[in-house]
Design an enzyme around this catalytic site. Structure first.
Site, PDB file in Angstrom:
ATOM      1  N   HIS A  82       0.844  -1.202   0.000  1.00 19.74           N
ATOM      2  CA  HIS A  82       0.000   0.000   0.000  1.00 19.74           C
ATOM      3  C   HIS A  82       0.875   1.246   0.000  1.00 19.74           C
ATOM      4  CE1 HIS A  82      -2.926   3.043   1.186  1.00 19.74           C
ATOM      5  NE2 HIS A  82      -2.178   3.311   2.246  1.00 19.74           N
ATOM      6  N   ASP A 111       6.833  21.614 -26.393  1.00 21.19           N
ATOM      7  CA  ASP A 111       6.690  20.281 -25.799  1.00 21.19           C
ATOM      8  C   ASP A 111       7.734  20.180 -24.699  1.00 21.19           C
ATOM      9  OD1 ASP A 111       6.500  17.321 -25.465  1.00 21.19           O
ATOM     10  OD2 ASP A 111       5.281  17.478 -27.270  1.00 21.19           O
ATOM     11  N   TRP A 147       6.985   0.024   3.885  1.00 20.16           N
ATOM     12  CA  TRP A 147       7.508   0.664   2.670  1.00 20.16           C
ATOM     13  C   TRP A 147       8.924   1.165   2.881  1.00 20.16           C
ATOM     14  CZ3 TRP A 147       8.820   5.728   0.898  1.00 20.16           C
ATOM     15  CH2 TRP A 147       8.804   6.710   1.877  1.00 20.16           C
ATOM     16  N   SER A 174      12.936   5.814 -13.827  1.00 23.80           N
ATOM     17  CA  SER A 174      11.830   6.557 -14.417  1.00 23.80           C
ATOM     18  C   SER A 174      11.755   7.965 -13.849  1.00 23.80           C
ATOM     19  CB  SER A 174      10.521   5.806 -14.163  1.00 23.80           C
ATOM     20  OG  SER A 174       9.432   6.661 -14.290  1.00 23.80           O
ATOM     21  N   SER A 175      11.808   8.087 -12.525  1.00 21.16           N
ATOM     22  CA  SER A 175      11.609   9.428 -11.979  1.00 21.16           C
ATOM     23  C   SER A 175      12.842  10.298 -12.178  1.00 21.16           C
ATOM     24  CB  SER A 175      11.153   9.387 -10.526  1.00 21.16           C
ATOM     25  OG  SER A 175      11.935   8.523  -9.784  1.00 21.16           O
ATOM     26  N   HIS A 258      13.260  11.603   3.717  1.00 23.47           N
ATOM     27  CA  HIS A 258      12.680  12.868   4.115  1.00 23.47           C
ATOM     28  C   HIS A 258      12.504  13.831   2.957  1.00 23.47           C
ATOM     29  CE1 HIS A 258      10.555  15.112   6.958  1.00 23.47           C
ATOM     30  NE2 HIS A 258      11.100  16.177   6.420  1.00 23.47           N
ATOM     31  N   GLU A 260      11.944  12.902   0.105  1.00 20.55           N
ATOM     32  CA  GLU A 260      10.853  12.273  -0.644  1.00 20.55           C
ATOM     33  C   GLU A 260       9.483  12.780  -0.201  1.00 20.55           C
ATOM     34  OE1 GLU A 260      10.538  10.322  -3.220  1.00 20.55           O
ATOM     35  OE2 GLU A 260       8.431   9.790  -2.989  1.00 20.55           O
ATOM     36  N   TYR A 262       8.739  15.630   0.799  1.00 15.03           N
ATOM     37  CA  TYR A 262       8.533  16.956   0.196  1.00 15.03           C
ATOM     38  C   TYR A 262       8.369  16.845  -1.312  1.00 15.03           C
ATOM     39  CZ  TYR A 262       9.605  18.631   4.787  1.00 15.03           C
ATOM     40  OH  TYR A 262       9.571  18.840   6.128  1.00 15.03           O
ATOM     41  N   SER A 273      -1.214  27.288  -4.642  1.00 16.21           N
ATOM     42  CA  SER A 273      -0.903  28.710  -4.824  1.00 16.21           C
ATOM     43  C   SER A 273      -1.651  29.281  -6.014  1.00 16.21           C
ATOM     44  CB  SER A 273       0.599  28.905  -5.028  1.00 16.21           C
ATOM     45  OG  SER A 273       1.313  28.377  -3.941  1.00 16.21           O
ATOM     46  N   HIS A 307      15.096  12.589  12.334  1.00 16.72           N
ATOM     47  CA  HIS A 307      13.928  12.725  13.215  1.00 16.72           C
ATOM     48  C   HIS A 307      12.968  11.548  13.024  1.00 16.72           C
ATOM     49  CE1 HIS A 307      11.876  15.353   9.913  1.00 16.72           C
ATOM     50  NE2 HIS A 307      11.597  14.104   9.723  1.00 16.72           N
ATOM     51  N   HIS A 308      13.249  10.689  12.024  1.00 17.08           N
ATOM     52  CA  HIS A 308      12.466   9.455  11.887  1.00 17.08           C
ATOM     53  C   HIS A 308      13.034   8.349  12.774  1.00 17.08           C
ATOM     54  CE1 HIS A 308      10.194  10.862   8.322  1.00 17.08           C
ATOM     55  NE2 HIS A 308      11.270  11.553   8.088  1.00 17.08           N
ATOM     56  N   THR A 333       7.259  26.873   6.035  1.00 22.26           N
ATOM     57  CA  THR A 333       5.908  26.346   5.826  1.00 22.26           C
ATOM     58  C   THR A 333       4.878  27.348   6.323  1.00 22.26           C
ATOM     59  OG1 THR A 333       6.867  24.175   6.248  1.00 22.26           O
ATOM     60  CG2 THR A 333       4.487  24.287   6.080  1.00 22.26           C
ATOM     61  N   LYS A 336       4.316  30.025   3.859  1.00 26.31           N
ATOM     62  CA  LYS A 336       3.423  29.622   2.763  1.00 26.31           C
ATOM     63  C   LYS A 336       1.961  29.701   3.181  1.00 26.31           C
ATOM     64  CE  LYS A 336       4.784  26.795  -0.326  1.00 26.31           C
ATOM     65  NZ  LYS A 336       5.619  27.504  -1.290  1.00 26.31           N
ATOM     66  N   ARG A 455       1.300   0.700  15.229  1.00 28.03           N
ATOM     67  CA  ARG A 455       0.929   0.540  13.831  1.00 28.03           C
ATOM     68  C   ARG A 455       1.548  -0.735  13.280  1.00 28.03           C
ATOM     69  NH1 ARG A 455       4.238   3.940   9.556  1.00 28.03           N
ATOM     70  NH2 ARG A 455       6.319   4.011  10.459  1.00 28.03           N
TER      71      ARG A 455
END
Lengths: 530, 281
Positions: A82, A111, A147, A174-175, A258, A260, A262, A273, A307-308, A333, A336, A455
């Site tokens: 998931h 293009d 994950w 790909s990315s 991390h 990722e 963002y 925006s 921090h993870h 943040t 924003k 979890r």
């Protein structure tokens, strides 16, 4: 098939490079940014449904304590797939789809910079998804380490883990190619006069996101390669007896992970925006500070990864550093969120579906940000680590953040893609149902986490039952509400009121100078921006 | 930014799909191979051949378009940006492995030898090179001032010969261009042969293997990925040599050559870091 694809309607009337091949070959061989964007979006929606089914399987198992429908191993495979499918298969491709459709139109380019590589970036996704999904059916089942694929669990599992590793490699290629294409397009293909500080915020946020992707996807490739060699070739990266350390994996992974998170949400900032400005009928408040805030968030994201990992046994100095560095992110943040609210201040507001989803984004993403601040505090996090509070927190940023902004973007640009207006009433129903069921699913998980429910466990103690049942009902409601979205899109592609070139009177940007639906080849002659 | 407003947009192409098929074959084949399922190696081989076929076809089209004059200065600039960002992604890939090396040297090995781990590993003394507390065989670490130093010299020289070849191309001196390229390729191949010799020596004489704890792990993974990149770079240089023989490139239109040169210099710089932190310190 062709009728169900946005942007197709006027293909032949406007195609100046001759007719594209018809039928399936058109989609397989295309180098057109709109075709490729369309494929990205449909692929992403399909993966959203696949990942969503897995989420509903998880929630069904958690409807009551005890084991009902899943064995614990299968439950772990579900949570793992998931996560991987939603992050790499649904959210990231959705925003690459928007980027493909909108960036050339917004900067006045014919293009993307590399049409064939663009095609390859998309067509690498189905093989990777095939590897991920079919891994459910090999002996031992799919990867079941979450994950995040933490060692040593990921070093011990079966063939499904190897398939996941190679899928991640292909997704990474790909990315990275997609991001190189996007950066090059933005830096080199802008229309005369479109200097950097005139670019729409969506383009800016993608420029920054693409940089993040190129910087960290190779690190993920390195991390999973280390797992692969530890599994099969006798290396000792994560093996203490050989001098390595399982915690090393967490460092390498979160150095990717991390930034990722963002990568997932920053393009959404750009969408919100633009949408808030359009439906407030005012220019965006603090454009330059928006750009600098986004760039600051991106830079800071490289320095907060541990921090993870507060509970792995980090020295207290390390905990303090990562705690304060993480809290620092609240400043850009906050800039924003302030700017979005200031944009609406004394604006001539109207509340069409894109605006509703953007407002939902601002409200709920801010809540996700606040629970993030709670988790950023090391002494607090020690209690919260691996509880449902964390699950609630990141679903506020991933679903109410990234996904809501993707809905907002879809409704905002759908008239431009299809040439038709979508059903506004149905869109609003979709929004309110999504909002209510989203909160029903995830708000209660804060309480579950605070009460200590861990979890990634298929069973739980009796006292957690009520909140879990509320959450499960909410999840099914949320899932079913998305069928309205699908129905609305399909009916919008097939027909509906004709959309004018600029259906939103407050919207700004070059894309609205093109007719709706946008011609197959737009801006063959570049516009000049004053 | 260039003010030319025309930009070449390629027509439909089948090559990307061929490439995707290749990677599907290689990915699923490799997953089977490492789990000892019979068809695995053949699928990887088939995928690799399809990939080579794809590269030949796809690059052939690009070369044809380039030599046919489809690419203006603006397309050229796109290639420059793209190659720069690609090399940046490669830098980040290597930094994951360099990061792992720094981590084991400064954190995990000292920690395993610390008081806290005394009960678990009473015999272990933290020092680098180390294969970890559970590794009982004796091994010899790789010394810097033999073959590795010669290799450093070879790669640095190859950077010079490549630049010399580029100067030849810029002033349209094709002989200098060819000679410089041939010398660069030869230096690269000698480098690779010495690496192979060094690996064989490590395995047979020094009891230094990929499975020799973290020292063997980081040594072979870092130098191995570097060697792979040298192989790719040398292959690209050989392709450049064939193109030069075929009369391709003009003094003002030769980004393929420059891109390969950037890549070669990048591989060179990675080696300098390797020489210092893997072999020397």
């Amino acid at each position: 098939m062709e009728a169900t694809v946005p942007g197709h309607a006027d293909t032949h009337a406007h195609g100046h490079h001759g007719h594209p091949p018809s039928g399936l070959m058109r989609w397989v061989t295309t180098t057109n940014h709109k075709d490729i964007g369309t494929m990205y979006l449909w692929f992403s929606f399909a993966m959203f449904l696949v990942g969503g089914m897995m989420a509903l399987t998880i929630r069904s198992e958690l409807f009551q304590p005890g084991l009902q429908i899943l064995e614990p191993e299968r439950f772990n495979q579900m949570t793992t797939l998931h996560g991987l499918i939603m992050v790499f298969g649904a959210i990231m491709p959705a925003f690459v789809g928007f980027a493909n459709w909108m960036i050339p139109m917004q900067i006045g380019a014919a293009d993307m910079a590399f049409g064939r590589m663009n095609n390859w970036s998309f067509w690498l996704l189905p093989p990777a998804a095939t590897l991920l999904v079919t891994s459910l059916f090999v002996p031992g089942g799919a990867a079941a380490a979450g994950w995040t694929l933490y060692a040593p669990l990921s070093v011990q599992q079966g063939m499904g883990m190897d398939m996941t590793i190679f899928a991640v490699h292909i997704l990474g290629m790909s990315s990275i190619m997609g991001s190189i294409n996007i950066i090059t397009t933005i830096l080199n293909l802008r229309a005369p006069g479109m200097n950097l500080m005139k670019m729409p915020l969506f383009v800016w946020t993608w420029l920054i996101t693409a940089f993040l992707i190129i910087a960290v996807m190779p690190v993920l490739a390195g991390a999973v390669t280390m797992i692969l060699t530890d599994r099969h070739f006798g290396t000792s990266f994560f093996n203490a007896a050989g001098g390595g350390d399982p915690v090393l994996f967490q460092h390498v992974f979160w150095f990717f992970g991390h930034p990722e998170v963002y990568i997932v949400v920053i393009p959404g900032f750009g969408v919100v925006s633009q949408v808030v400005s359009a439906f407030s009928r005012k220019p965006l408040f603090g454009y330059a500070s928006m750009v600098y805030a986004t760039a600051s968030i991106a830079v800071l994201s490289f320095f907060v990864w541990a921090h993870h990992m507060y509970t792995v046994g980090m020295p207290v100095g390390g905990q303090l550093y990562f705690m304060y560095a993480t809290m620092l992110i609240a400043i850009p943040t906050g800039v924003k969120v302030f700017n979005w609210i200031a944009t609406m201040w004394r604006g001539s507001l109207s509340f069409e579906t894109p605006m509703l989803f953007s407002l939902g984004f601002i409200f709920l993403f801010t809540m996700g940000g606040f629970s993030g601040l709670v988790l950023a505090m090391a002494p607090v996090d020690v209690q919260m680590q691996d509880t449902y509070y964390v699950v609630a927190h990141f679903h506020y940023t991933m679903v109410a953040g990234a996904l809501f902004s993707a809905f907002s973007a879809t409704y905002y640009w759908l008239p431009k893609w299809t040439g038709h207006m979508y059903n506004e009433k149905l869109g609003k129903v979709h929004f309110w149902l999504s909002l209510i069921f989203f909160n029903m699913t995830f708000f209660v998980q804060h309480f579950l986490g605070l009460a200590g429910m861990p979890r990634r466990i298929p069973d739980y103690a009796l006292q957690f039952t009520e909140f879990n049942q509320i959450s499960t009902i909410g999840a099914f409601g949320f899932g079913l509400s998305q069928l309205l979205f699908l129905y609305n899109i399909i009916t919008c592609i097939k027909g509906g009121p004709k959309a004018p070139a600029k259906p939103w009177d407050g919207a700004e940007g070059l894309e609205w100078d093109l007719p709706s639906p946008a011609p197959y080849h737009s801006w063959e002659t570049q516009p000049t921006v004053k | 930014m260039s003010q030319e407003t025309y930009y070449y947009v390629p027509g439909p192409s089948r090559w990307p799909l061929v490439g995707s098929l290749a990677l599907l074959l290689m990915g699923s084949g490799a997953a089977m191979w490492v789990n000892h399922i019979g068809a695995g190696p053949y699928m990887v081989l088939a995928g690799f051949l399809v990939l080579v076929f794809m590269m030949k076809g796809w690059f052939g089209v690009v070369i044809g378009e380039s030599e046919g004059g489809s690419y203006n200065k603006r397309v050229d600039l796109s290639f420059r940006w793209a190659m720069s960002w690609f090399i940046f992604s490669e830098v980040m890939f290597f930094s994951a492995f360099f990061g792992a090396l720094f981590y084991v040297r400064t954190l995990s090995i000292p920690d395993l030898g610390s008081v806290e781990q005394q009960m678990l590993w009473p015999e272990f003394k933290a020092a680098w090179p180390s294969a970890g507390p559970g590794f009982k065989e004796a091994f010899t670490p790789m010394a810097a001032w033999g073959i590795p130093a010669i290799n450093t010299l070879l790669l640095l020289t190859s950077g010079v010969t490549l630049t010399w070849a580029h100067w030849g191309l810029l002033k349209d001196n094709r002989t200098q261009l060819k000679l410089g390229l041939v010398l660069t390729i030869l230096l690269g191949l000698v480098f690779l042969s010495l690496q192979v010799f060094e690996y064989s020596h490590a395995y047979h004489e020094m009891n230094l293997k990929l499975s020799t704890g973290v020292y063997g792990t980081t040594f072979f993974m870092l130098t191995g990925f570097h060697g792979l990149h040298v192989t790719i770079g040398a292959t690209m240089l050989i392709v450049m040599l064939f193109r030069v023989m075929a009369g391709h490139f003009k003094p003002d239109h030769h980004f393929a050559f420059e891109g390969v040169a950037w890549y070669w210099h990048f591989v060179d710089v990675v080696w300098l870091f390797l020489f210092v932190v893997v072999y020397w310190l």
